[in-house]
Motif scaffolding. Structure first.
Motif, short mmCIF file in Angstrom:
data_model
loop_
_atom_site.label_atom_id
_atom_site.label_comp_id
_atom_site.label_asym_id
_atom_site.label_seq_id
_atom_site.Cartn_x
_atom_site.Cartn_y
_atom_site.Cartn_z
N GLY A 144 0.80 -1.22 0.00
CA GLY A 144 0.00 0.00 0.00
C GLY A 144 0.83 1.27 0.00
N GLU A 145 0.23 2.31 -0.48
CA GLU A 145 0.89 3.61 -0.42
C GLU A 145 -0.16 4.60 0.08
OE1 GLU A 145 3.13 6.82 -3.27
OE2 GLU A 145 2.20 5.05 -4.16
N ILE A 146 0.20 5.36 1.08
CA ILE A 146 -0.73 6.35 1.61
C ILE A 146 -0.09 7.73 1.47
CG2 ILE A 146 -1.89 7.18 3.69
CD1 ILE A 146 -1.97 4.33 4.70
N TYR A 147 -0.81 8.64 0.91
CA TYR A 147 -0.28 10.01 0.88
C TYR A 147 -1.41 11.02 1.02
CZ TYR A 147 -1.54 9.63 -4.07
OH TYR A 147 -2.21 9.42 -5.23
N HIS A 148 -1.02 12.24 1.31
CA HIS A 148 -2.02 13.28 1.54
C HIS A 148 -1.97 14.32 0.43
CE1 HIS A 148 -1.62 11.49 5.51
NE2 HIS A 148 -2.88 11.86 5.66
#
Ligand code: ADP
Ligand code: MG
Length: 750
Positions: free
Chosen positions: A117-121
């Motif tokens: 997964g990759e989480i960014y804002h």
């Protein structure tokens, strides 16, 4: 003295006027620069989206998802380029002011690929976020309409009012989304929903009437498809020094002085009206104007009002729903800006006893989508029928629903003004001016107009000589009608001026009620016209005159040209059978009067439960406002006034003792006199203040809200006056050095 010197030495706040290459801009060049207007949208949106938006706006349709998504994206980019960090749905709960809850554009984005997964804002703003949000509604008044398990409320974007940005903290800004506020079941929880409904109802009725009366096939004017309610709000207020203000707990907590004597200069007050504005005040007001112009509020007029430290600001009129938004913005911006200038703005209707109070004159008219003012007495006879039919419809609305209009302006604070000897009284009547009055009388009596005016000629209409060709009427009216300042509802040339509206309240509710009453009355006029028409293909001039005459006769009682402040009018109104509603609880009752309630429900402005909830909210607010005042008064008397009175008496007594020992008993008479005078005052003050304490407990035990309001009005208010008069007597006796509050002369003349 120190307080005042301190104030004089404060540095002045200076703001830069907008310039381009060192040259000041014209006002129109930065007008609306902080508004996401149609013009800006045309620039920021793809053409088909823009066209779709306008189509849905004009057709008053719900926006589709694609359009809202695109608008949301465009407005976010436009706003963020201007330093905006947050957005807020801006709405008008039934508290008289506006409400907002800020959210930033920051969002989380999660993607999951084969590598995990990759989480960014990132910053985003979706169409659904723009369209609707869900603030916790349980903290806003709902009048028992919402059960707790359905405490949800929704704010929904009102696309008819443009979005705008306002300064936030640290050089950032906030995007405002004008919204309505409704419950889970779609009931109106706010001031705006009902105003929008009433404007629609009035537009529909007016378009129908126009269709009926302008049916001449040779008439080539484009068809009227929409009629707008126009509104121009004159806002009165006081501006006083903030340092002095902060020393008055009564002003701070309740918005008005609960104690205080009239200053000696009071007599010379009249020189203030239209006089030169104090520099400090002008500086604050012009900064507020600067902000407002950027916000697209067409603010135009500023001047001194009658009382010292009292002023007025007024915009150019706009469509009513926008004008209301803009009035609330004006109040808000002025409040904030005054703060920066170390001033405090007071919107209360009667902050100072014995000094002129503040109102909010609502200039109201009807305009077609082609920009024709339906209340402008025009130059051709057939258009005059149109004018006269709308005029009698309005007279009929006020005549039938005067109690309702009175309810719309009732509040604990406006009660100090209405019926007091300066503001319009509790009797609602209409002023038309000499010329219109004569025209209506002549029509009623089927006779020629008695006038020496050379511009008014007579014409023959259907066998009756009537003076209807009033080629220069509009100019004459504009010159001559306006001068009866005492009327609560006056015709002023090409509009009505509803003057009894309170300075503090949102104009929304009174205008909603007025719109609704007029819409309903137009239906009544149409019914009479249709009756006259019978099987004929169209209405004749005689038919129209017949109906006009009928309504002139019916509504005659509501017209009054004399001095509304006089005792004679009170007597005459009683003979005419007009209600004189002096106090709010009685006025609120008029909302539920079948003649009013049925009309509001039938026209779809309020549902039955919405109307009942409104009634309860108003009653509750009324009681709450006065209870807060009573508790504040009780507390300042017990903790500030009485202790000062004891101290003063003690110092006199000590003085007497030393005088006696130094000069003998004969020399102490003056001090003894003062002590003697103060004794019964202090005794009464203690007694009445204790009675307030007891009565507050009593009122708390009453369950029925109407009885509670009635008890508050008939018993608690007079008791507060009893306390006040004793405090005010002491203010005159006790040394300035000891007195705990800035006095009227400091507050008003500094
Ligand atoms: P005054 O103090 O003499 O009553 P002002 O000029 O201070 O008058 O205010 C008049 C207000 O009436 C302004 O806001 C003006 O824009 C507004 N007005 C003028 N024509 C109309 C109209 N057709 N509909 C609504 N308001 C109007
Ligand atoms: Mg004015």
């Amino acid at each position: 003295i120190n307080r005042i010197i301190d104030g004089y030495n404060r540095p002045r706040r200076v703001v830069e006027f907008p310039k381009k290459n060192g040259t000041p801009l014209y006002t129109s060049e930065f007008f609306g620069e902080n508004v996401f207007s149609l013009k800006t949208m045309a620039k920021c949106l793809p053409k088909p989206v823009y066209q779709q938006f306008v189509k849905q706006l004009r057709g008053r349709q719900v926006m589709d998802k694609n359009t809202t998504d695109s608008v949301a994206h465009a407005v976010r980019i436009w706003a963020m380029d201007r330093g905006v960090t947050h957005f807020t749905h801006w709405f008008q709960p039934q508290t008289g002011s506006t409400a907002e809850k800020h959210d930033s554009f920051l969002n989380i984005n999660t993607t999951f690929g084969s590598n995990g997964g990759e989480i960014y804002h990132l910053d985003t703003f979706s169409g659904s976020q723009l369209l609707q949000s869900e603030p916790d509604a349980s903290s806003f008044p709902s009048g028992g309409m919402r059960s707790t398990f359905e405490a949800r409320g929704y704010t929904v974007w009102d696309t008819t009012s443009p979005m705008f940005i306002q300064p936030g903290p640290h050089g950032t800004s906030i995007l405002y989304i004008p919204s309505i506020f409704i419950s889970y079941n779609g009931e109106a929880l706010d001031e705006k929903t009902v105003l929008l409904r009433s404007s629609e109802a009035l537009s529909k009725a007016a378009v129908d009437l126009l269709k009926l009366i302008d049916s001449d096939p040779s008439d080539e004017r484009p068809r009227v498809t929409h009629v707008y309610t126009t509104l121009g709000v004159e806002q009165e207020f006081f501006l006083i020094d903030r340092g002095l203000y902060s020393l008055r707990p009564d002003l701070k907590i309740t918005g008005r002085t609960l104690v205080g004597r009239l200053p000696p200069k009071h007599q010379q007050m009249e020189d203030h009206y239209f006089g030169r504005m104090p520099t400090k005040v002008l500086s604050a007001i012009s900064e507020a104007e600067l902000e407002l112009i950027k916000l697209g509020v067409p603010i135009k007029t500023r001047h001194n009002e009658v009382a010292p430290s009292q002023f007025e600001m007024a915009p150019i009129f706009e469509e009513a729903t926008i004008a209301v938004d803009h009035n609330l913005l004006t109040m808000d911006v002025l409040h904030k800006v005054a703060h920066n200038h170390k001033l405090k703005v007071l919107y209360h209707e009667k902050p100072f006893k014995g000094v002129n109070g503040s109102g909010k004159h609502c200039n109201w008219s009807l305009s077609t989508n082609h920009g024709e003012n339906l209340l402008d007495p025009t130059s051709t006879p057939e258009t005059n029928y149109r004018f006269l039919l709308f005029l009698v419809a309005i007279l009929n609305a006020v005549h039938t629903h005067s109690g309702l209009l009175r309810a719309g302006i009732a509040s604990a604070s406006n009660d100090h003004r209405l019926g007091a000897n300066e503001a319009p009284p509790g009797i609602v009547s209409v002023f038309l001016g000499e010329h219109l009055t004569e025209i209506l009388n002549a029509i009623e009596e089927s006779r020629k107009i008695k006038t020496s005016e050379p511009h008014i000629e007579s014409i023959k209409v259907g066998g009756t000589i009537l003076d209807m060709k009033i080629s220069t009427l509009s100019e004459i009216l504009r010159d001559l009608t306006d001068r009866n300042r005492t009327s609560p509802f006056a015709f002023t040339g090409n509009k009505f001026e509803f003057r009894a509206v309170g300075s503090k309240q949102s104009p929304s509710f009174p205008i909603t009620l007025l719109n609704s009453a007029v819409a309903s009355s137009i239906h009544e006029v149409m019914e009479a016209l249709l009756n006259q028409k019978g099987d004929k293909p169209s209405l004749t001039d005689d038919d129209k005159l017949f109906v006009i005459r009928k309504f002139i006769t019916k509504t005659k009682n509501i017209r009054f040209e004399g001095d509304n402040y006089s005792e004679n009018w009170v007597k005459e109104a009683e003979i005419r059978g007009l209600p004189n509603i002096r106090k709010s609880p009685e006025a609120f009752g008029k909302l539920l009067d079948p003649v009013n309630a049925d009309m509001l429900i039938k026209n779809g402005i309020f549902s039955k439960s919405e109307l009942h909830s409104r009634y309860h909210i108003l009653l509750e607010k009324y009681v709450k406002d006065i209870l807060i005042e009573a508790r504040t008064l009780e507390s300042i008397v017990k903790t500030q006034i009485l202790p000062i009175a004891y101290e003063f008496r003690k110092s006199l007594a000590e003085g007497i003792k030393s005088l006696e020992s130094a000069c003998g008993k004969d020399h102490t008479e003056p001090e003894r006199n003062i002590i003697e005078i103060t004794t019964p005052i202090v005794v009464d003050l203690q007694k009445y203040t204790d009675s307030i304490t007891t009565m507050l407990k009593e009122i708390g035990k009453i369950d029925d809200p109407y009885k509670q309001a009635e008890h508050t009005e008939t018993n608690l208010l007079p008791l507060m006056e009893d306390v006040r008069s004793r405090v005010d007597s002491l203010e005159e006796l006790i040394s300035d050095k000891l007195w705990p509050f800035p006095k009227y002369n400091e507050l008003l003349f500094y």
